[in-house]
Design a protein around this motif. Structure first.
Motif, PDB file in Angstrom:
ATOM      1  N   THR A  42      67.062  14.309  17.922  1.00 28.45           N
ATOM      2  CA  THR A  42      67.515  14.063  19.270  1.00 28.45           C
ATOM      3  C   THR A  42      68.530  15.135  19.706  1.00 28.45           C
ATOM      4  O   THR A  42      68.435  15.840  20.950  1.00 28.45           O
ATOM      5  N   LYS A  43      69.290  15.593  18.686  1.00 26.85           N
ATOM      6  CA  LYS A  43      70.311  16.468  18.884  1.00 26.85           C
ATOM      7  C   LYS A  43      69.690  17.764  19.345  1.00 26.85           C
ATOM      8  O   LYS A  43      70.136  18.701  19.920  1.00 26.85           O
ATOM      9  N   VAL A  44      68.584  18.076  18.413  1.00 30.86           N
ATOM     10  CA  VAL A  44      67.931  19.534  18.590  1.00 30.86           C
ATOM     11  C   VAL A  44      67.223  19.495  19.972  1.00 30.86           C
ATOM     12  O   VAL A  44      67.185  20.676  20.816  1.00 30.86           O
ATOM     13  N   TYR A  50      64.580  20.291  25.767  1.00 28.45           N
ATOM     14  CA  TYR A  50      63.057  20.073  25.752  1.00 28.45           C
ATOM     15  C   TYR A  50      62.680  19.153  26.655  1.00 28.45           C
ATOM     16  O   TYR A  50      63.303  17.941  26.703  1.00 28.45           O
ATOM     17  N   ILE A  51      61.528  19.271  27.299  1.00 23.99           N
ATOM     18  CA  ILE A  51      60.887  18.262  28.139  1.00 23.99           C
ATOM     19  C   ILE A  51      59.542  17.990  27.902  1.00 23.99           C
ATOM     20  O   ILE A  51      58.804  18.992  27.702  1.00 23.99           O
ATOM     21  N   PRO A  52      59.256  16.908  27.615  1.00 23.36           N
ATOM     22  CA  PRO A  52      58.025  16.642  26.883  1.00 23.36           C
ATOM     23  C   PRO A  52      56.821  16.831  28.138  1.00 23.36           C
ATOM     24  O   PRO A  52      57.046  16.586  29.242  1.00 23.36           O
ATOM     25  N   ASN A  53      55.644  17.614  27.736  1.00 27.39           N
ATOM     26  CA  ASN A  53      54.518  17.741  28.654  1.00 27.39           C
ATOM     27  C   ASN A  53      53.741  16.574  28.717  1.00 27.39           C
ATOM     28  O   ASN A  53      53.268  15.989  27.742  1.00 27.39           O
ATOM     29  N   THR A  54      53.413  16.097  29.940  1.00 27.16           N
ATOM     30  CA  THR A  54      52.551  14.902  29.986  1.00 27.16           C
ATOM     31  C   THR A  54      51.365  15.082  29.626  1.00 27.16           C
ATOM     32  O   THR A  54      50.971  14.185  28.799  1.00 27.16           O
ATOM     33  N   TYR A  55      50.498  16.218  29.659  1.00 22.61           N
ATOM     34  CA  TYR A  55      49.111  16.550  29.171  1.00 22.61           C
ATOM     35  C   TYR A  55      49.402  16.411  27.538  1.00 22.61           C
ATOM     36  O   TYR A  55      48.514  15.727  26.957  1.00 22.61           O
ATOM     37  N   ALA A  56      50.500  16.896  26.922  1.00 21.79           N
ATOM     38  CA  ALA A  56      50.399  17.131  25.681  1.00 21.79           C
ATOM     39  C   ALA A  56      50.760  15.611  24.926  1.00 21.79           C
ATOM     40  O   ALA A  56      50.154  15.184  24.020  1.00 21.79           O
ATOM     41  N   ARG A  57      51.497  14.824  25.809  1.00 23.60           N
ATOM     42  CA  ARG A  57      51.526  13.235  25.351  1.00 23.60           C
ATOM     43  C   ARG A  57      50.403  12.384  25.609  1.00 23.60           C
ATOM     44  O   ARG A  57      49.997  11.758  24.800  1.00 23.60           O
ATOM     45  N   SER A  58      49.797  12.875  26.319  1.00 22.75           N
ATOM     46  CA  SER A  58      48.357  12.391  26.642  1.00 22.75           C
ATOM     47  C   SER A  58      47.416  12.488  25.533  1.00 22.75           C
ATOM     48  O   SER A  58      46.648  11.743  25.024  1.00 22.75           O
ATOM     49  N   LEU A  59      47.545  13.876  25.171  1.00 23.38           N
ATOM     50  CA  LEU A  59      46.703  14.204  23.774  1.00 23.38           C
ATOM     51  C   LEU A  59      47.293  13.458  22.360  1.00 23.38           C
ATOM     52  O   LEU A  59      46.343  12.968  21.636  1.00 23.38           O
TER      53      LEU A  59
END
Length: 334
Positions: A42-44, A50-59
């Motif tokens: 979380t610190k890094v 960093y903002i998670p990509n919604t499409y990447a999360r879907s994958l």
């Protein structure tokens, strides 16, 4: 022009010292992450904005639903009981939205070109058939932090498995044989695995419990194929040196025994009783119909898939299980 590259979980993994899979678990809020690991990752993440990509999360979520079944090939393929169990596992997986991939792996081959290696980033969990000593598939899965289950008793204390209760199955068979005054037994078994050792121990303990000497039991290992069974029976038996009963570890291999005994004019069950293991569908249609030990294919598949679902969700507080079998009495025992 701004050519700044988006931050990925691989960047976070490199800086945090953890694997991309672990970073993914933190990003997705999974529960099976140590507090110290969560805090470092979380610190890094915060430092890199960093903002998670919604499409990447879907994958990632889709990947979790992919289950690889890795079957180590042996000389005895094809094996009908494996096909039955795979069918039941597939049906059970479909109920829970899991996708199945099946791979047959030669034990002497490298994992380099295997599905397990080349597509590991798309595998959410795995099932290992025919665990080997120092199994490279298991080493790989542990390194990649991919959850997995072994079918059949595992030799490793930290490995989760689902299996038949092979000791209980053969203990019950031993008692049944002694009750029918069948006191001299030959066991034709494949390799000297934990499963087969449990089977031998089960019969031996049943004989001891009935006051019989275990020297009445002859164990023959390395009877792997139908041809092995045929050749052993043809070369070792005559009408004048038969035991009371023969246990063949696998219904399909009984075909080899039946052929040898036909050529030797040995009658089943008049001259010798025969018992198999697996209860494959056509065992009922052997002549005579085969007494055998039936696996609970539906129960095994449900236990396997239930554990896969828990592992994929991050629940590691699971225990191995051994399911009871059923002794199915037919015509091949007198």
């Amino acid at each position: 022009m701004n050519t700044k590259r988006n931050v990925t979980i691989y960047d976070i993994a490199k800086l945090s010292g953890f694997s991309p899979k672990t970073v993914s678990r933190v990003v997705n809020g999974e529960q099976n992450v140590k507090k110290s690991t969560f805090e470092k990752v979380t610190k890094v993440i915060n430092e890199l904005n960093y903002i998670p990509n919604t499409y990447a999360r879907s994958l990632i979520n889709k990947t979790k639903n992919n289950v690889l079944i890795s079957i180590q090939s042996t000389e005895q393929f094809p094996i009908k009981w494996i096909h039955i169990l795979l069918e039941k596992i597939t049906i059970e997986c479909r109920k829970h939205g899991l996708n199945i991939m099946v791979e047959y792996h030669e034990p002497t081959e490298s994992l380099e070109n295997s599905i397990l290696s080349s597509s590991s980033s798309f595998i959410g969990a795995a099932v290992i058939f025919y665990e080997a000593i120092n199994d490279k598939r298991i080493r790989f899965l542990k390194e990649k932090e991919i959850p997995f289950i072994v079918f059949g008793k595992s030799s490793m204390a930290d490995v989760l498995y689902v299996s038949n209760n092979d000791y209980e199955a053969l203990f019950n068979l031993g008692k049944y044989l002694v009750e029918r005054k069948l006191k001299k037994l030959v066991m034709l078994i494949a390799l000297e695995t934990l499963v087969n050792k449990d089977r031998v121990r089960g019969v031996q303990d049943a004989f001891r419990a009935e006051g019989l000497d275990v020297d009445n039991i002859e164990v023959v290992y390395n009877i792997v194929t139908i041809e092995d069974t045929y050749r052993y029976c043809k070369n070792m038996f005559t009408k004048f040196n038969l035991p009371d009963a023969i246990f063949v570890s696998g219904d399909e291999k009984v075909i080899g025994l039946n052929r040898a005994f036909f050529e030797l004019d040995i009658k089943i069950p008049e001259d010798v009783s025969v018992i198999g293991f697996d209860n494959i569908p056509f065992a009922e249609y052997y002549s005579p119909s085969l007494t055998t030990i039936g696996q609970d294919y539906v129960g095994l598949s449900k236990e396997i898939v239930d554990r896969l679902i828990h592992l994929i969700a991050g629940n590691t507080e699971l225990s191995s299980i051994e399911l009871s079998t059923e002794l199915i009495i037919r015509e091949s025992v007198k």
